[in-house]
Motif scaffolding. Structure first.
Motif, PDB file in Angstrom:
ATOM      1  N   THR A 175      18.274   1.465  45.888  1.00 57.31           N
ATOM      2  CA  THR A 175      18.211   1.301  47.045  1.00 57.31           C
ATOM      3  C   THR A 175      17.121  -0.110  47.402  1.00 57.31           C
ATOM      4  O   THR A 175      17.727  -0.991  48.211  1.00 57.31           O
ATOM      5  CB  THR A 175      17.542   2.357  48.179  1.00 57.31           C
ATOM      6  N   GLU A 176      16.143   0.173  46.886  1.00 60.86           N
ATOM      7  CA  GLU A 176      15.150  -1.255  46.959  1.00 60.86           C
ATOM      8  C   GLU A 176      15.948  -2.548  46.247  1.00 60.86           C
ATOM      9  O   GLU A 176      15.876  -3.498  46.810  1.00 60.86           O
ATOM     10  CB  GLU A 176      13.789  -0.937  46.312  1.00 60.86           C
ATOM     11  N   ILE A 179      18.463  -4.237  48.502  1.00 58.11           N
ATOM     12  CA  ILE A 179      17.589  -5.004  49.379  1.00 58.11           C
ATOM     13  C   ILE A 179      17.203  -6.435  48.853  1.00 58.11           C
ATOM     14  O   ILE A 179      17.477  -7.353  49.264  1.00 58.11           O
ATOM     15  CB  ILE A 179      16.415  -4.236  50.015  1.00 58.11           C
ATOM     16  N   VAL A 180      16.553  -6.204  47.498  1.00 59.53           N
ATOM     17  CA  VAL A 180      16.491  -7.558  46.695  1.00 59.53           C
ATOM     18  C   VAL A 180      17.397  -8.375  46.404  1.00 59.53           C
ATOM     19  O   VAL A 180      17.342  -9.631  46.698  1.00 59.53           O
ATOM     20  CB  VAL A 180      15.420  -7.100  45.583  1.00 59.53           C
ATOM     21  N   ASN A 182      20.160  -8.656  48.205  1.00 57.55           N
ATOM     22  CA  ASN A 182      20.789  -9.249  49.252  1.00 57.55           C
ATOM     23  C   ASN A 182      19.912 -10.468  49.553  1.00 57.55           C
ATOM     24  O   ASN A 182      20.354 -11.480  50.142  1.00 57.55           O
ATOM     25  CB  ASN A 182      21.034  -8.428  50.495  1.00 57.55           C
ATOM     26  N   ALA A 183      18.506 -10.496  49.623  1.00 55.08           N
ATOM     27  CA  ALA A 183      17.520 -11.424  49.726  1.00 55.08           C
ATOM     28  C   ALA A 183      17.687 -12.408  48.715  1.00 55.08           C
ATOM     29  O   ALA A 183      17.755 -13.691  49.440  1.00 55.08           O
ATOM     30  CB  ALA A 183      16.136 -11.009  49.622  1.00 55.08           C
TER      31      ALA A 183
END
Ligand code: 5GP
Length: 204
Positions: A175-176, A179-180, A182-183
């Motif tokens: 999950t983390e 996020i990374v 996508n960043a």
């Protein structure tokens, strides 16, 4: 170049491949850079999927020919990233994901800092790393000791990374990682920013 780079580093056994695999459907189209190495394949690994497994002679020839974007010696073996497929993927605007060590990360930063995002992946503790390396039964004790001693050095480079993922459970880590990733896609190169400003200003 229009694409973006995401570097994952962390000790062998940290679970980097499992995280990428678990997150892969949720991070959109990406190109995973398959490295070339002189180490022998582990049980279950195949040539062209996990790595391109080559001899030292062949690797050293590629160094001379300038075929690597970066390369390093890790645990006594060569590991390197071939330049051409990465260049092609970046030109197509893709997110290129690398699983490379801290030396490789430094070299990528020197060359492509503007489009690079990085994340260090680690198990919660050294003890847990040791347990994972033993339980996967792919390396003998001497190799495991080498990997552990390398890991204690690598952990000191954690501050060089944009993000840290502590891999307690695969679900949380994946999950983390989404996020990374996508960043990382949102990171623009200076050229792109300048082009955007020009377009944004229009005729003004
Ligand atoms: P392993 O033998 O466990 O597959 O990998 C050992 C270490 O080499 C890991 O830290 C991995 O990230 C790193 N590594 C794998 N491919 C490359 C590469 O192309 N370049 C560099 N610099 N390190 C790599």
């Amino acid at each position: 170049m229009p694409g973006a780079i995401l570097v994952l580093s962390g000790p062998s056994g940290a679970g980097k491949s499992t995280i990428i695999h678990t997150a892969s459907d949720a991070i959109g189209e990406y190109y995973f850079s398959i490295s070339t190495t002189t180490r022998s394949p582990r049980v279950g690994e195949s040539d062209g999927k996990d790595y391109f497994f080559v001899s030292r002679e062949s690797f050293e020839e590629d160094i001379k020919l300038g075929n690597f974007l970066e390369y390093a010696q890790v645990h006594g073996n060569y590991y390197g990233t071939s330049l051409k497929p990465v260049e092609a993927a970046l030109k197509k605007g893709k997110l290129v994901i690398f699983d490379i060590d801290v030396q490789g990360h430094r070299l990528i930063r020197e060359k492509l800092n503007g489009i690079t995002t990085s994340v260090f992946v680690t198990p919660p503790t050294l003890v847990e790393l040791e347990e994972r390396l033993h339980s996967r039964r792919t390396d003998d004790d001497a190799v495991i000791q080498k990997r552990l001693s390398n890991a204690t050095e690598e952990i000191c480079a954690i501050s060089e990374y944009d993000f840290v993922i502590v891999n307690g459970t695969v679900e949380q880590a994946a999950t983390e990682f989404i996020i990374v990733a996508n960043a990382a896609r949102l990171k623009c190169s200076r050229d792109e920013e300048e082009a955007f400003i020009k377009k944004w200003l229009g005729d003004k």
